[in-house]
Design a protein around this motif. Sequence first.
Motif, mmCIF file in Angstrom:
data_model
loop_
_atom_site.group_PDB
_atom_site.id
_atom_site.type_symbol
_atom_site.label_atom_id
_atom_site.label_comp_id
_atom_site.label_asym_id
_atom_site.label_seq_id
_atom_site.Cartn_x
_atom_site.Cartn_y
_atom_site.Cartn_z
ATOM 1 N N ALA A 611 0.838 -1.205 0.000
ATOM 2 C CA ALA A 611 0.000 0.000 0.000
ATOM 3 C C ALA A 611 0.867 1.247 0.000
ATOM 4 C CB ALA A 611 -0.934 0.000 1.206
ATOM 5 N N LYS A 612 1.935 1.227 0.800
ATOM 6 C CA LYS A 612 2.834 2.376 0.888
ATOM 7 C C LYS A 612 3.551 2.613 -0.444
ATOM 8 C CE LYS A 612 6.839 4.084 3.481
ATOM 9 N NZ LYS A 612 7.847 3.764 4.515
ATOM 10 N N VAL A 613 4.021 1.541 -1.069
ATOM 11 C CA VAL A 613 4.721 1.669 -2.355
ATOM 12 C C VAL A 613 3.783 2.232 -3.429
ATOM 13 C CG1 VAL A 613 5.810 0.374 -4.226
ATOM 14 C CG2 VAL A 613 6.385 -0.142 -1.839
ATOM 15 N N ALA A 614 2.554 1.721 -3.459
ATOM 16 C CA ALA A 614 1.578 2.217 -4.438
ATOM 17 C C ALA A 614 1.281 3.689 -4.210
ATOM 18 C CB ALA A 614 0.292 1.393 -4.359
ATOM 19 N N LEU A 615 1.155 4.075 -2.955
ATOM 20 C CA LEU A 615 0.858 5.472 -2.624
ATOM 21 C C LEU A 615 2.013 6.380 -3.016
ATOM 22 C CD1 LEU A 615 -1.395 7.157 -1.366
ATOM 23 C CD2 LEU A 615 -0.268 6.911 0.843
ATOM 24 N N GLU A 616 3.239 5.917 -2.808
ATOM 25 C CA GLU A 616 4.406 6.702 -3.209
ATOM 26 C C GLU A 616 4.454 6.866 -4.727
ATOM 27 O OE1 GLU A 616 7.583 4.507 -1.484
ATOM 28 O OE2 GLU A 616 7.395 5.452 0.500
#
Length: 676
Positions: A611-616
């Motif tokens: 989720a964090k990677v996608a958001l970045e």
Amino acid sequence: MNWCDMLAFNTFYISAGIGFVSEKRIERRLTTILAADIVGYSRLMSSDEAGTLSKLKTHRKELLAPKTTEYNGRVVKLMGDGTLMEFGSVVDAINFAEDVQRSMKERNESVPEDHRIIYRIGVNIGDVIAEGDDLYGDGVNVASRLEALAEPGGICVSGNVFEHIKGKVDIGFEDTGAQLVKNIPEPIQTYRVMLESATAEVNASSGKAKRSLLWPALAGSLLLLAVLVAALFSQSLREDPPSEATTLTAVSDKPSIAVLPFNNLSDDQNQEYFVDGMTEDLITDLAKINNLFVIARNTSFTYKDKPVVVPEVARELGVKFVLEGSVRRIGDQVRINAQLIDGASGAHIWADRYDGNLADVFALQDEVTGNIVEQLQITISPDEQSRRTKGDTESTAAHDAYLRGWQFFRRNTPEDFVKAIPHLERSVELDPSYGQAWAALAALYWIAYRNGYAWSIIVNPDKSNGVSWYGALNKAEANLRQAMRNPTPLAHQIESQISLEYRQYEQALREAERAVGLNENDPAGHLAMAWAQIFSGQAESAITSTEFGVQLDPQFPGSHLYARGVAQLILKRYEEAANTLERALSFNPENRAVLMPLSVAYTHLGRKEEAKVALEGYDEFLLFFSPGIETYLTRWPFRYEADIRHLGEALIKAGLCCNTDLETYLEKLRKGGTLE
């Protein structure tokens, strides 16, 4: 010498030793100016010069002159089909304009449509320079520009006219926004007089009185590379096929067909646009037939310039029949060869050759379509019997200019948009009633607005004639108003998107439904419907709409999968949503807007690192914009607070921002009256 220089020149004085001799002082005054002209005057004169002049004189004598006296106006000057008038009272001017338009409508009832004299009227209050009986200055120029913006048989007024007249007449007005017009440096606020209305208020249901409520939020995020354009156009306008093919079984009980790109046999390879346009026209003509299932243009064109084995193509696309052929254009002479092939066996069912000149091209296409329908033994309605439908053109020159512009528009880059504009503008100049060409211009400027193209090189690569961000939106809406006079599916699709931007959900659904109704075989119409359903709280129905889109455009499913994944996300089917959005991204890695809902799905599945990677990745997609909750959620115009909160809280968990920002944003929407 311009009028400013003339003003300076005429007010000088000379000394004669005993006194001064001065030129006559220039008279300036604030007044109401009305400009009117006749729609299609050149066409009327070319077809019946004597008859048109006779009718014009009769209307002026029997209608305009008496009404001018009745409403205390005066004719400043007559310019061929144009009339410039002055009124001491803005109320008199508006009442005169309304009375004339209603009277002309009655006088035209018994006149054939192509022989009617129809006026456009613009009204402005402005400062003018009076010289004798004539008037000059920006006040006059603005009135002339307003007249050009008016609909045939309609009235367009400036913002200062509306401010002076509101509450004083029993006439409705629709806010049509600030318009950039030729030779006027600042946008002009405009209103359409609603001749069908009997209320003297701005129409808030379809005008921008309601739309303006969201501008602070919209301006804050600039809506760069937003959801709807990425979904509707980034996939459908791509030239390169995806890396993965989709094999389907037959998708419909109807006869089904794929039209492969016709070969260009012309000596001039620059005729490629014409041949591709011929193929696309045939796809569109066949797609209008409700009893026929037709594979979309995007998928068909993945086979362009490739050797094909028809049974393999038919199996991949799930169709029963395949049409292939060639076009040779030499000067004004056109030859079309077409073959209808059985998809299972590869046997030729029918083949024919058609010869004619460029002026006959529509008739040739009609003949090809008619023969295909006959061979497939399809029953069609009277409305489906001719390719010439509302929004089309009878002008081969206008159509040729449209095809030239359309080939650039489809490439979906700022540079190609620059190349498309003059051809599309030429098309509507040749045929002002060409709805599809107007719709293409509206779509071009709408995408420029949403994708940020207006900031760079839109209109002219040396930036000498660019448009602002707001200017691109104004041009999109102005061209769309023209397109909606003779609407095509594309016009309704763009109107649906703009309606969602302003959170007008019922209108968005209505326009998407009209798009699908005009062409059930257009995947973009089903996609527009899916997004309207998603944001209106009908996510389950949206999934069905995306299924139609994938069936029609099996080689380009990315946009439809994107919408389906968002619908599944709203329905809290997180595993399905993640899988679908991952597939959408694999088909179109350029559509990084997918990363935001994918981050939400991962968050709900407990896949925090993903989720964090996608958001970045989505943060990078936003470029230099603040990655705050409002920047993210403004792009997602959900009707219901629960849906916005659903996304917002997941983004917060993924590390976006704090709860306070979400509550502040929701409160802003509540105060704006745009949240349920």
